[in-house]
Design a protein around this motif. Structure first.
Motif, PDB file in Angstrom:
ATOM      1  N   UNK A 197       1.971  -1.387   8.570  1.00 30.00           N
ATOM      2  CA  UNK A 197       0.710  -2.083   8.329  1.00 30.00           C
ATOM      3  C   UNK A 197      -0.514  -1.187   8.534  1.00 30.00           C
ATOM      4  N   UNK A 198      -0.356  -0.120   9.282  1.00 31.06           N
ATOM      5  CA  UNK A 198      -1.479   0.808   9.490  1.00 31.06           C
ATOM      6  C   UNK A 198      -1.810   1.573   8.216  1.00 31.06           C
ATOM      7  N   UNK A 199      -0.794   1.813   7.379  1.00 30.08           N
ATOM      8  CA  UNK A 199      -0.974   2.624   6.167  1.00 30.08           C
ATOM      9  C   UNK A 199      -0.810   1.827   4.874  1.00 30.08           C
ATOM     10  N   UNK A 200      -0.510   0.561   4.982  1.00 28.01           N
ATOM     11  CA  UNK A 200      -0.247  -0.276   3.809  1.00 28.01           C
ATOM     12  C   UNK A 200      -1.505  -0.429   2.955  1.00 28.01           C
ATOM     13  N   UNK A 201      -1.318  -0.244   1.659  1.00 28.81           N
ATOM     14  CA  UNK A 201      -2.428  -0.406   0.722  1.00 28.81           C
ATOM     15  C   UNK A 201      -2.550  -1.870   0.308  1.00 28.81           C
ATOM     16  N   UNK A 202      -3.730  -2.239  -0.114  1.00 27.87           N
ATOM     17  CA  UNK A 202      -4.021  -3.602  -0.550  1.00 27.87           C
ATOM     18  C   UNK A 202      -3.071  -4.044  -1.658  1.00 27.87           C
ATOM     19  N   UNK A 203      -2.548  -5.240  -1.535  1.00 24.28           N
ATOM     20  CA  UNK A 203      -1.666  -5.867  -2.537  1.00 24.28           C
ATOM     21  C   UNK A 203      -0.392  -5.063  -2.794  1.00 24.28           C
ATOM     22  N   UNK A 204       0.139  -4.450  -1.777  1.00 15.87           N
ATOM     23  CA  UNK A 204       1.338  -3.618  -1.924  1.00 15.87           C
ATOM     24  C   UNK A 204       2.573  -4.400  -2.373  1.00 15.87           C
ATOM     25  N   UNK A 205       2.564  -5.706  -2.185  1.00 15.86           N
ATOM     26  CA  UNK A 205       3.717  -6.511  -2.606  1.00 15.86           C
ATOM     27  C   UNK A 205       3.955  -6.409  -4.102  1.00 15.86           C
ATOM     28  N   UNK A 206       2.931  -6.025  -4.872  1.00 15.24           N
ATOM     29  CA  UNK A 206       3.066  -5.939  -6.339  1.00 15.24           C
ATOM     30  C   UNK A 206       4.128  -4.905  -6.743  1.00 15.24           C
ATOM     31  N   UNK A 207       4.360  -3.908  -5.903  1.00 14.49           N
ATOM     32  CA  UNK A 207       5.388  -2.906  -6.207  1.00 14.49           C
ATOM     33  C   UNK A 207       6.789  -3.518  -6.212  1.00 14.49           C
ATOM     34  N   UNK A 208       6.903  -4.700  -5.634  1.00 15.34           N
ATOM     35  CA  UNK A 208       8.211  -5.339  -5.482  1.00 15.34           C
ATOM     36  C   UNK A 208       8.432  -6.478  -6.474  1.00 15.34           C
ATOM     37  N   UNK A 209       7.534  -6.615  -7.423  1.00 15.00           N
ATOM     38  CA  UNK A 209       7.696  -7.659  -8.454  1.00 15.00           C
ATOM     39  C   UNK A 209       8.851  -7.340  -9.383  1.00 15.00           C
TER      40      UNK A 209
END
Length: 108
Positions: free
Chosen positions: A96-108
């Protein structure tokens, strides 16, 4: 905020669930489970990014999409992009320290 509520999750296989802003756990001992807590904190971040209500709408729509396609409730749950991101990164306690905004989109 982490809440232990055995009655709420009593008859389920769920160890934890995030209902913003709460992380609800079935067992008090899971407060020490860093991987589970990190998984649920990833969901908190996802919920904030989508203004909470859109997260839940997207989650339900994606679940039913996969359920119709796969015809297996557990596999449909695991195919949800939010869950895929959380499971893939739950062991990385710095995610979570390095997570980019809306990273869940990579998992669609």
């Amino acid at each position: 905020m982490i809440v232990v509520c055995q009655k709420f999750l009593k008859n389920t296989k769920i160890n934890g669930i995030t209902l913003f802003p709460f992380i609800i756990l079935r067992n008090a001992k899971d407060k020490q489970n860093k991987v589970l807590i990190n998984h649920e904190k990833i969901h908190i971040r996802q919920q904030l990014e989508l203004f909470i209500i859109f997260f839940y709408l997207w989650y339900v729509i994606e679940y039913y999409y996969h359920l119709v396609k796969i015809k297996d409730a557990h596999k449909a749950y695991r195919a949800i992009s939010f869950e895929r991101e959380a499971y893939a990164n739950e062991g990385n306690l710095n995610y979570l320290k390095n997570r980019k905004l809306l990273s869940f989109r990579k998992y669609l």
